[in-house]
Design a protein around this motif. Sequence first.
Motif, PDB file in Angstrom:
ATOM      1  N   THR A 162      59.023  37.444 -46.461  1.00 46.73           N
ATOM      2  CA  THR A 162      59.454  36.082 -46.744  1.00 46.73           C
ATOM      3  C   THR A 162      58.961  35.702 -48.141  1.00 46.73           C
ATOM      4  OG1 THR A 162      57.491  35.280 -45.586  1.00 46.73           O
ATOM      5  CG2 THR A 162      59.531  35.406 -44.333  1.00 46.73           C
ATOM      6  N   PRO A 163      59.493  34.626 -48.736  1.00 49.17           N
ATOM      7  CA  PRO A 163      59.100  34.276 -50.115  1.00 49.17           C
ATOM      8  C   PRO A 163      57.586  34.175 -50.260  1.00 49.17           C
ATOM      9  CG  PRO A 163      60.971  32.962 -49.429  1.00 49.17           C
ATOM     10  CD  PRO A 163      60.526  33.718 -48.215  1.00 49.17           C
ATOM     11  N   PRO A 164      57.039  34.658 -51.368  1.00 54.04           N
ATOM     12  CA  PRO A 164      55.589  34.597 -51.576  1.00 54.04           C
ATOM     13  C   PRO A 164      55.069  33.177 -51.416  1.00 54.04           C
ATOM     14  CG  PRO A 164      56.623  35.935 -53.266  1.00 54.04           C
ATOM     15  CD  PRO A 164      57.738  35.299 -52.486  1.00 54.04           C
ATOM     16  N   ALA A 165      53.920  33.069 -50.806  1.00 49.20           N
ATOM     17  CA  ALA A 165      53.344  31.756 -50.561  1.00 49.20           C
ATOM     18  C   ALA A 165      51.851  31.824 -50.800  1.00 49.20           C
ATOM     19  CB  ALA A 165      53.630  31.303 -49.132  1.00 49.20           C
ATOM     20  N   GLU A 166      51.265  30.676 -51.068  1.00 43.69           N
ATOM     21  CA  GLU A 166      49.813  30.583 -51.229  1.00 43.69           C
ATOM     22  C   GLU A 166      49.285  29.582 -50.226  1.00 43.69           C
ATOM     23  OE1 GLU A 166      46.418  29.750 -54.684  1.00 43.69           O
ATOM     24  OE2 GLU A 166      48.529  29.268 -55.058  1.00 43.69           O
ATOM     25  N   ILE A 167      48.277  29.986 -49.504  1.00 42.31           N
ATOM     26  CA  ILE A 167      47.635  29.092 -48.540  1.00 42.31           C
ATOM     27  C   ILE A 167      46.286  28.699 -49.118  1.00 42.31           C
ATOM     28  CG2 ILE A 167      46.707  28.888 -46.208  1.00 42.31           C
ATOM     29  CD1 ILE A 167      48.822  30.892 -45.314  1.00 42.31           C
ATOM     30  N   VAL A 168      46.078  27.406 -49.267  1.00 37.18           N
ATOM     31  CA  VAL A 168      44.849  26.917 -49.894  1.00 37.18           C
ATOM     32  C   VAL A 168      44.178  25.902 -48.981  1.00 37.18           C
ATOM     33  CG1 VAL A 168      45.733  27.275 -52.223  1.00 37.18           C
ATOM     34  CG2 VAL A 168      46.073  25.066 -51.110  1.00 37.18           C
ATOM     35  N   ALA A 169      42.918  25.658 -49.243  1.00 37.40           N
ATOM     36  CA  ALA A 169      42.161  24.667 -48.474  1.00 37.40           C
ATOM     37  C   ALA A 169      42.639  23.257 -48.824  1.00 37.40           C
ATOM     38  CB  ALA A 169      40.675  24.801 -48.773  1.00 37.40           C
ATOM     39  N   PRO A 170      42.574  22.326 -47.879  1.00 36.69           N
ATOM     40  CA  PRO A 170      42.950  20.940 -48.183  1.00 36.69           C
ATOM     41  C   PRO A 170      42.000  20.347 -49.227  1.00 36.69           C
ATOM     42  CG  PRO A 170      42.740  21.308 -45.803  1.00 36.69           C
ATOM     43  CD  PRO A 170      42.166  22.501 -46.481  1.00 36.69           C
ATOM     44  N   PRO A 171      42.468  19.374 -50.004  1.00 41.61           N
ATOM     45  CA  PRO A 171      41.581  18.709 -50.972  1.00 41.61           C
ATOM     46  C   PRO A 171      40.378  18.076 -50.270  1.00 41.61           C
ATOM     47  CG  PRO A 171      43.875  18.105 -51.343  1.00 41.61           C
ATOM     48  CD  PRO A 171      43.839  18.845 -50.049  1.00 41.61           C
ATOM     49  N   ALA A 172      39.278  18.005 -50.967  1.00 41.11           N
ATOM     50  CA  ALA A 172      38.036  17.490 -50.377  1.00 41.11           C
ATOM     51  C   ALA A 172      38.199  16.078 -49.828  1.00 41.11           C
ATOM     52  CB  ALA A 172      36.916  17.526 -51.416  1.00 41.11           C
ATOM     53  N   ASP A 173      39.017  15.262 -50.494  1.00 40.80           N
ATOM     54  CA  ASP A 173      39.164  13.879 -50.031  1.00 40.80           C
ATOM     55  C   ASP A 173      40.037  13.769 -48.776  1.00 40.80           C
ATOM     56  OD1 ASP A 173      41.629  14.423 -51.120  1.00 40.80           O
ATOM     57  OD2 ASP A 173      41.659  12.698 -52.485  1.00 40.80           O
ATOM     58  N   GLN A 174      40.595  14.910 -48.327  1.00 43.09           N
ATOM     59  CA  GLN A 174      41.385  14.909 -47.097  1.00 43.09           C
ATOM     60  C   GLN A 174      40.677  15.645 -45.959  1.00 43.09           C
ATOM     61  OE1 GLN A 174      45.475  16.184 -47.628  1.00 43.09           O
ATOM     62  NE2 GLN A 174      45.639  15.152 -49.627  1.00 43.09           N
ATOM     63  N   THR A 175      39.385  15.932 -46.129  1.00 40.49           N
ATOM     64  CA  THR A 175      38.656  16.659 -45.104  1.00 40.49           C
ATOM     65  C   THR A 175      37.485  15.846 -44.574  1.00 40.49           C
ATOM     66  OG1 THR A 175      37.126  17.736 -46.651  1.00 40.49           O
ATOM     67  CG2 THR A 175      39.226  18.844 -46.219  1.00 40.49           C
ATOM     68  N   ILE A 176      37.113  16.146 -43.341  1.00 42.07           N
ATOM     69  CA  ILE A 176      35.933  15.570 -42.710  1.00 42.07           C
ATOM     70  C   ILE A 176      35.190  16.692 -42.003  1.00 42.07           C
ATOM     71  CG2 ILE A 176      36.897  13.253 -42.415  1.00 42.07           C
ATOM     72  CD1 ILE A 176      37.539  13.990 -39.531  1.00 42.07           C
ATOM     73  N   THR A 177      33.994  16.409 -41.535  1.00 45.62           N
ATOM     74  CA  THR A 177      33.193  17.392 -40.814  1.00 45.62           C
ATOM     75  C   THR A 177      32.989  16.931 -39.376  1.00 45.62           C
ATOM     76  OG1 THR A 177      31.058  16.374 -41.325  1.00 45.62           O
ATOM     77  CG2 THR A 177      31.975  17.937 -42.952  1.00 45.62           C
ATOM     78  N   ALA A 178      32.471  17.831 -38.554  1.00 45.66           N
ATOM     79  CA  ALA A 178      32.178  17.486 -37.172  1.00 45.66           C
ATOM     80  C   ALA A 178      31.176  16.339 -37.109  1.00 45.66           C
ATOM     81  CB  ALA A 178      31.649  18.703 -36.421  1.00 45.66           C
ATOM     82  N   ALA A 179      30.249  16.295 -38.069  1.00 45.34           N
ATOM     83  CA  ALA A 179      29.265  15.200 -38.106  1.00 45.34           C
ATOM     84  C   ALA A 179      29.953  13.866 -38.346  1.00 45.34           C
ATOM     85  CB  ALA A 179      28.229  15.483 -39.197  1.00 45.34           C
ATOM     86  N   ASP A 180      31.014  13.855 -39.164  1.00 51.36           N
ATOM     87  CA  ASP A 180      31.757  12.615 -39.402  1.00 51.36           C
ATOM     88  C   ASP A 180      32.373  12.097 -38.117  1.00 51.36           C
ATOM     89  OD1 ASP A 180      31.225  12.651 -42.161  1.00 51.36           O
ATOM     90  OD2 ASP A 180      32.944  13.967 -42.529  1.00 51.36           O
ATOM     91  N   LEU A 181      32.891  12.993 -37.287  1.00 55.60           N
ATOM     92  CA  LEU A 181      33.471  12.567 -36.012  1.00 55.60           C
ATOM     93  C   LEU A 181      32.405  12.028 -35.079  1.00 55.60           C
ATOM     94  CD1 LEU A 181      36.086  15.336 -35.151  1.00 55.60           C
ATOM     95  CD2 LEU A 181      36.524  13.030 -35.975  1.00 55.60           C
ATOM     96  N   ASP A 182      31.253  12.686 -35.043  1.00 55.07           N
ATOM     97  CA  ASP A 182      30.170  12.242 -34.170  1.00 55.07           C
ATOM     98  C   ASP A 182      29.656  10.881 -34.588  1.00 55.07           C
ATOM     99  OD1 ASP A 182      30.367  14.571 -32.792  1.00 55.07           O
ATOM    100  OD2 ASP A 182      28.737  15.576 -33.864  1.00 55.07           O
ATOM    101  N   GLY A 183      29.757  10.590 -35.884  1.00 56.67           N
ATOM    102  CA  GLY A 183      29.253   9.318 -36.380  1.00 56.67           C
ATOM    103  C   GLY A 183      30.177   8.172 -36.059  1.00 56.67           C
TER     104      GLY A 183
END
Length: 279
Positions: free
Chosen positions: A258-279
């Motif tokens: 299939t056409p070449p693709a790049e998979i990258v991590a989401p931008p930092a401002d669109q991520t949270i951690t498990a600690a954020d959910l617990d809080g």
Amino acid sequence: MRITHRLAVLLIAGATTATLTACQGDTAGSPDDGTSATSTSTAPVQDEEAAAAGPGSDTVTADNFVERTSTALSNTATTTFEAEYSGSLAGEGSGVATTFEGRAVYGEVPDAVAIQMTTDLDEDLIKLDDENIWARDQETGGKYLHLTDPDPGYAFRDEQFTDMNVYARTVALDGAVTAVEDRGTEIVGGAETHHYVVTVDLAAADLTALGFDAAAARTGSIDVEYFLDANDLPLRTIIPAPVPGQTLVHTMDIVYDTPPAEIVAPPADQTITAADLDG
């Protein structure tokens, strides 16, 4: 999805719990071209003359199946796939996704595969390496939960990605294939394939790469199904989990080059951690 011989409580995204439950006694296939995939092959066993007429049918054996298939996969760059879990453990109310669509990008080492996929539970999932997973679902407020081992939910998500890595799951059979039965030709995704039923000795297989619990070795053997095209690439795989008294079958259809693709991590401002959910 790794299945233990107990019904374990799965931590999902560090915030939700779900339990695998037995719901449906019948397995359901995933039609795409007029055929349906189930835990039991529906293709008729052809006589020896008819089976020998197809490409490669006289050369794929228990001794060379893994080598031929993994060599073909080692030349892969980008694929797309559709996958489904069926069986009593994947019924309504199980609390886990049963269908997946995504793409895989192979790195310089074939089993280093970046994968991005969505599920029927409206989840967006990304994995770049063995340490980082991002998951966005209804529990994460529109952001990607960044999971790293040993975060709650990491192992469960990692097992979902394991099932989608066709190269690693094929190599996991090395030294464990005891028989290969040719069921003749079938059309998958518009291409002619040979349908092989491959008997696997679980005591000799790499159970982690297959997504199975270590206790699965006591099951003995299972039959997995590969539909190989003329280049030995699997266009469909069907792998049942060895769960006594229950059924769980993973079916995956794959499209190559299939056409070449790049998979990258989401931008930092669109991520949270498990600690954020617990809080």
